[in-house]
Scaffold this motif. Structure first.
Motif, PDB file in Angstrom:
ATOM      1  N   LEU A   2       1.037  -0.890   0.113  1.00 17.03           N
ATOM      2  CA  LEU A   2       0.263  -0.098   0.041  1.00 17.03           C
ATOM      3  C   LEU A   2       0.948   1.288   0.120  1.00 17.03           C
ATOM      4  O   LEU A   2       0.633   2.244  -0.902  1.00 17.03           O
ATOM      5  N   GLY A   3       2.085   1.126   1.024  1.00 15.39           N
ATOM      6  CA  GLY A   3       3.070   2.897   0.484  1.00 15.39           C
ATOM      7  C   GLY A   3       3.241   2.470  -0.585  1.00 15.39           C
ATOM      8  O   GLY A   3       3.502   4.152  -0.619  1.00 15.39           O
ATOM      9  N   ALA A   4       4.166   2.007  -1.659  1.00 14.86           N
ATOM     10  CA  ALA A   4       4.204   1.975  -3.251  1.00 14.86           C
ATOM     11  C   ALA A   4       3.125   2.653  -3.688  1.00 14.86           C
ATOM     12  O   ALA A   4       3.281   3.950  -4.574  1.00 14.86           O
ATOM     13  N   ILE A   5       1.985   2.367  -3.244  1.00 14.89           N
ATOM     14  CA  ILE A   5       0.595   3.213  -4.019  1.00 14.89           C
ATOM     15  C   ILE A   5       0.151   4.645  -3.864  1.00 14.89           C
ATOM     16  O   ILE A   5      -0.086   5.530  -4.122  1.00 14.89           O
ATOM     17  N   PHE A   6       1.053   5.243  -1.925  1.00 14.33           N
ATOM     18  CA  PHE A   6       1.013   6.223  -1.698  1.00 14.33           C
ATOM     19  C   PHE A   6       1.474   6.852  -2.682  1.00 14.33           C
ATOM     20  O   PHE A   6       2.020   8.528  -2.607  1.00 14.33           O
ATOM     21  N   ALA A   7       2.803   6.147  -2.787  1.00 18.85           N
ATOM     22  CA  ALA A   7       3.860   7.212  -3.572  1.00 18.85           C
ATOM     23  C   ALA A   7       3.755   7.757  -4.944  1.00 18.85           C
ATOM     24  O   ALA A   7       3.705   8.771  -5.058  1.00 18.85           O
ATOM     25  N   LEU A   8       2.903   6.075  -5.876  1.00 14.54           N
ATOM     26  CA  LEU A   8       2.482   6.779  -6.930  1.00 14.54           C
ATOM     27  C   LEU A   8       1.584   7.951  -6.676  1.00 14.54           C
ATOM     28  O   LEU A   8       1.626   8.671  -8.244  1.00 14.54           O
ATOM     29  N   GLU A   9       0.328   7.929  -5.888  1.00  9.54           N
ATOM     30  CA  GLU A   9      -0.982   8.755  -5.919  1.00  9.54           C
ATOM     31  C   GLU A   9      -0.847   9.619  -4.599  1.00  9.54           C
ATOM     32  O   GLU A   9      -1.436   9.609  -3.261  1.00  9.54           O
ATOM     33  N   PRO A  10       0.014  10.381  -4.159  1.00 13.87           N
ATOM     34  CA  PRO A  10      -0.174  11.523  -3.128  1.00 13.87           C
ATOM     35  C   PRO A  10      -1.299  12.517  -3.335  1.00 13.87           C
ATOM     36  O   PRO A  10      -1.425  12.568  -1.780  1.00 13.87           O
ATOM     37  N   ARG A  11      -2.463  12.406  -4.054  1.00 15.81           N
ATOM     38  CA  ARG A  11      -3.253  13.084  -3.799  1.00 15.81           C
ATOM     39  C   ARG A  11      -4.256  11.702  -2.483  1.00 15.81           C
ATOM     40  O   ARG A  11      -4.840  12.637  -1.555  1.00 15.81           O
TER      41      ARG A  11
END
Length: 197
Positions: A61-70
């Protein structure tokens, strides 16, 4: 996990669990308003939510936050609004005897709050990067991190709730209670502002 890494993880978990933050502020308030016995579900819900959050970050999930800062901004907004709502309730809080009609934060509410708590996300991201090396035994290391945060976190958080419960015994004067409630309200609002720094 080797003993040196385990000790470093334990120290990190202690520092992150005992220092002020949204969870500990809310636990102090709950101890003050509802007493220690009614605050236990809140105390136990936090490490459960942290374990779920750590597992989610460890699963990618951390990688998803890195890809989608919104997504991070949305979580900050929700966390900020929640803390400002809590601050408003504290500011208007009257007497302790009114607390018996109110409800403390429950187990699942406390667990869910971790997902809008920026401090919890920061901790989860740091812990996974620093203490859960990829490769063989990954799931075991992730489980160990969750266990360490639970074992160390519960006593640390209990201290904050007990502090609030101790204040409950001292604050029989309505004016003193109002002062403490408004101080806690200001701290909650300040914490919400700190999310954005």
């Amino acid at each position: 996990m080797d003993p040196t890494s385990l000790m470093a993880l334990a120290i990190y978990a202690f520092v992150m669990s005992i220092t002020p933050g949204p969870n500990n502020l809310m636990l102090t308030t709950s101890g003050l308003v509802f007493g220690m016995a009614r605050t236990w579900p809140h105390i136990l819900g936090i490490p459960f939510g942290v374990a779920v959050q750590l597992s989610a970050v460890g699963a990618g999930l951390g990688a998803i936050f890195a890809l989608e800062p919104r997504l991070q901004v949305a979580l900050k907004v929700i966390g900020t609004l929640y803390l400002l709502w809590l601050a408003a309730k504290l500011w208007r809080a009257g007497e302790l005897r009114d607390a018996s009609m109110a409800r403390p934060i429950g187990f699942f509410q406390a667990a869910a709050f971790q997902f809008v708590n920026p401090k919890a996300w920061l901790i989860a991201g740091t812990v996974i990067a620093a203490f859960v090396a990829p490769g063989e035994g990954y799931a075991g290391r992730l489980a160990m991190v969750c266990l360490v945060f639970t074992v160390i976190g519960i006593p640390c958080m209990s201290v904050w709730a007990a502090f609030g419960a101790g204040l409950r015994q001292v604050l029989k004067d309505r004016r003193k209670l109002l002062l403490v409630n408004r101080t806690m309200a200001a701290l909650a609002a300040l914490t919400a502002v700190l999310f954005w720094l």
